[in-house]
Design an enzyme around this catalytic site. Structure first.
Site, PDB file in Angstrom:
ATOM      1  N   GLU A 173       9.265   6.076  -9.547  1.00 56.91           N
ATOM      2  CA  GLU A 173      10.440   6.728  -8.924  1.00 56.91           C
ATOM      3  C   GLU A 173      11.466   7.166  -9.970  1.00 56.91           C
ATOM      4  O   GLU A 173      12.659   6.833  -9.863  1.00 56.91           O
ATOM      5  CB  GLU A 173      11.070   5.791  -7.886  1.00 56.91           C
ATOM      6  CG  GLU A 173      10.141   5.510  -6.726  1.00 56.91           C
ATOM      7  CD  GLU A 173      10.768   4.765  -5.564  1.00 56.91           C
ATOM      8  OE1 GLU A 173      11.889   4.246  -5.709  1.00 56.91           O
ATOM      9  OE2 GLU A 173      10.135   4.703  -4.493  1.00 56.91           O
ATOM     10  N   GLU A 292       3.345   4.157  -2.429  1.00 56.77           N
ATOM     11  CA  GLU A 292       4.222   3.250  -1.663  1.00 56.77           C
ATOM     12  C   GLU A 292       4.379   3.829  -0.265  1.00 56.77           C
ATOM     13  O   GLU A 292       4.861   4.966  -0.115  1.00 56.77           O
ATOM     14  CB  GLU A 292       5.614   3.116  -2.311  1.00 56.77           C
ATOM     15  CG  GLU A 292       5.631   2.243  -3.540  1.00 56.77           C
ATOM     16  CD  GLU A 292       7.041   1.972  -4.058  1.00 56.77           C
ATOM     17  OE1 GLU A 292       7.982   1.851  -3.236  1.00 56.77           O
ATOM     18  OE2 GLU A 292       7.196   1.880  -5.291  1.00 56.77           O
ATOM     19  N   GLN A 348       4.886  -3.822   0.801  1.00 55.14           N
ATOM     20  CA  GLN A 348       4.187  -4.553  -0.236  1.00 55.14           C
ATOM     21  C   GLN A 348       3.227  -5.540   0.442  1.00 55.14           C
ATOM     22  O   GLN A 348       2.826  -5.264   1.568  1.00 55.14           O
ATOM     23  CB  GLN A 348       5.192  -5.210  -1.146  1.00 55.14           C
ATOM     24  CG  GLN A 348       6.081  -4.139  -1.850  1.00 55.14           C
ATOM     25  CD  GLN A 348       6.839  -4.641  -3.068  1.00 55.14           C
ATOM     26  OE1 GLN A 348       6.586  -5.691  -3.591  1.00 55.14           O
ATOM     27  NE2 GLN A 348       7.816  -3.837  -3.528  1.00 55.14           N
TER      28      GLN A 348
HETATM   29  O1  AHR Z   1       9.030  -1.418  -2.407  1.00 60.10           O
HETATM   30  C1  AHR Z   1      10.379  -1.684  -2.671  1.00 60.10           C
HETATM   31  C2  AHR Z   1      10.986  -0.664  -3.611  1.00 60.10           C
HETATM   32  O2  AHR Z   1      10.966   0.590  -2.985  1.00 60.10           O
HETATM   33  C3  AHR Z   1      10.242  -0.426  -4.904  1.00 60.10           C
HETATM   34  O3  AHR Z   1      10.596  -1.317  -5.906  1.00 60.10           O
HETATM   35  C4  AHR Z   1      10.672   0.971  -5.267  1.00 60.10           C
HETATM   36  O4  AHR Z   1       9.711   1.650  -6.020  1.00 60.10           O
HETATM   37  C5  AHR Z   1      10.958   1.633  -3.928  1.00 60.10           C
HETATM   38  O5  AHR Z   1      12.183   2.278  -3.930  1.00 60.10           O
END
Ligand code: AHR
Length: 496
Positions: A173, A292, A348
């Site tokens: 990011e 993500e 996650q």
């Molecule tokens: O998944 C949580 C956070 O979300 C991660 O660290 C980041 O990459 C995103 O903004």
């Protein structure tokens, strides 16, 4: 009750379903590592400190590979802190999550954990406070068999064979102003290109993911992707997408339509890739790593700025039935784009916006979102088929009128699976699936997620309140399957 139908034919093929669509993500964040996967002294922990109850659940979830060690964390992290004798490792400030990182778990330990859960490593390099030099050092440490200072250091640290990491993220990011060492598109694009070129000089057989926008709402979305692709087109394999969804102000109709947004996001990035490819007259193929994605409420996340805790409770969202249904819908979106989304990571895995939760010294349990992920990971194999979908529309505030039902199928030899979402908040769908042209036979079964209380959750006190349910309202007549889909539901129908 309303009617909806899906007509399937093997000619409606999207593409092969990449196993890497079912990746996870473990960041050094909150109680993900410490108190999540790693808790020495826990009744189920092995001598290595890893909780075996968590290992069993991760195996059941069906994770192909895991992105590590971040996330925002990676942009301030020195990988060298996490190798060597554990007693010598430094305690460091983690500015990304305002925590102390003890470095008890680093590359070696995490790789051992991946062996326990049966997943591959997707390693992210720090492009925030570091860059080309350190990425090359990490690559040498991880992938060179022996005969150099860093590869021999790995061997001395107890790992004779290389880690042989194939999938790499070139930072995280990097467009976000919250990111340590964030960059402009030109700065990042050039860094990604030169680093990728140098990494390939060390190891030609890498899959490299460059950062796309942090999310499609970023003001630079589109221009960022184009710039990165213009610089790095010949060096990278993937451009990344990130997206998180949540129900806002009780607008459940829009939330249930999150897959519409994900569809459009993916297609916009594919168009950008193809635009740059056309300008470059290139025959090189770049795909998407959706590295993500998840449901994330992002509400009330206050980092304790006056202290530096170890493994605080952060981002511990508890997921409802509705969240699980939407997550199933996002998997449908990924499968509908199986030709271009070749890797993806549910963000996650444990405690932190996660399908698996733990209590210190206590149990581990499945959140509602566990079920659509585990089911899709297990059953979506072979090739993805889109089919011809006919459904009435429902109104949404964010996305206008959208189909009340979304669906995708996979075909693997003589077995098929259909994944379907009913977005209606009030009505059951009578859903027919025409499989006559597939020429397959065998038992039909429907399982899914729905509940009389769409807000129901699994908690420490009621860890099995919500589970995968058998849908008995399924029938078959010749080449047509009929299944009743309750309001706000996600279902998987298997044939064969
Ligand atoms: O998944 C949580 C956070 O979300 C991660 O660290 C980041 O990459 C995103 O903004």
């Amino acid at each position: 009750m309303f009617q909806a139908s899906l007509k399937l034919h093997s000619a409606f093929t999207v593409g092969p379903v990449s196993r890497e669509l079912f990746g996870g993500f473990v960041e050094h964040l909150g109680r993900h590592i410490y108190g999540g996967i790693y808790e020495p002294g826990h009744p189920t922990a092995g001598a290595d400190g890893f909780r075996r109850d968590v290992v069993d659940l991760v195996r059941e979830l069906g994770i192909s590979h895991v992105r590590y060690p971040g996330g925002n964390f990676v942009s301030g992290h020195d990988w060298e802190d996490g190798v060597g004798p554990i007693e010598d490792r430094p305690r460091r400030l983690d500015p990304a999550w305002h925590s102390i990182e003890t470095n008890e778990v680093g590359l070696h330990e995490f790789s051992d954990w991946l062996d326990l859960v049966g997943s591959e490593l997707m390693l992210a390099a720090n492009f925030g406070t570091r860059g080309t030099r350190e990425a090359l050092h990490l690559l040498e440490y991880a992938n060179i068999p022996s005969g150099t200072t860093r590869s021999d250091a790995r061997r001395e640290n107890g790992r004779e064979e290389p880690f042989d990491v194939r999938m790499w993220c070139l930072g995280n990011e990097m467009d976000g102003d919250w990111q340590i060492g964030s960059k402009t598109a030109d700065e990042y694009a050039r860094l990604a290109a030169v680093t990728a070129r140098a990494m390939r000089a060390i190891d030609q057989d890498l899959k490299l993911a460059a950062c796309g926008s942090s999310w499609r709402g970023m003001p630079t979305f589109g221009v960022w992707e184009r710039t990165v692709l213009e610089h790095a087109f010949d060096q990278i394999d993937y451009i990344s997408c990130h997206a998180y969804y949540h129900e806002e102000d009780g607008d459940v109709a829009s939330f249930l339509a999150s897959g519409v947004d994900m569809d459009d996001f993916i297609e916009s990035v594919v168009h950008t890739i193809e635009h740059v490819r056309a300008v470059k007259r290139s025959d090189r193929r770049i795909d998407i790593s959706f590295d993500e994605w998840n449901i994330w409420y992002q509400a009330g996340e206050t980092l304790a700025v006056d202290s530096w805790p170890v493994a605080p409770r952060l981002l511990e969202d508890q997921y409802s039935v509705t969240d699980a249904v939407v997550l199933g819908g996002l998997l449908i979106s990924l499968l509908k784009h199986a030709d271009r989304v070749k890797a993806a990571n549910l963000a996650q895995l444990v405690n932190v916006i996660a399908p698996i939760m733990t209590e210190p010294g206590g149990p581990a349990w499945r959140q509602t979102t566990f079920f659509p992920f585990a089911t899709t990971s297990r059953l979506a194999t072979g090739t993805a088929l889109r089919g011809v979908l006919d459904a009435p529309e429902v109104a949404t505030a964010k996305f206008g009128d959208v189909p009340a039902v979304d669906a995708v199928a996979t075909l693997d030899g003589d077995r098929a699976a259909v994944f379907v979402l009913n977005r209606s908040v009030d009505d059951t769908a009578r859903f027919t699936i025409d499989i006559a042209a597939l020429g397959i036979d065998g038992p039909v079964r429907a399982q899914g997620i729905w509940d009389e209380d769409r807000h129901a959750k699994n908690t420490l006190d009621a860890p099995e309140r919500v589970t995968l349910r058998e849908n008995t309202k399924v029938g078959r007549e010749n080449g047509t399957i009929t299944v009743e889909l309750p309001p706000v539901s996600w279902t998987c129908v298997t044939i064969g």
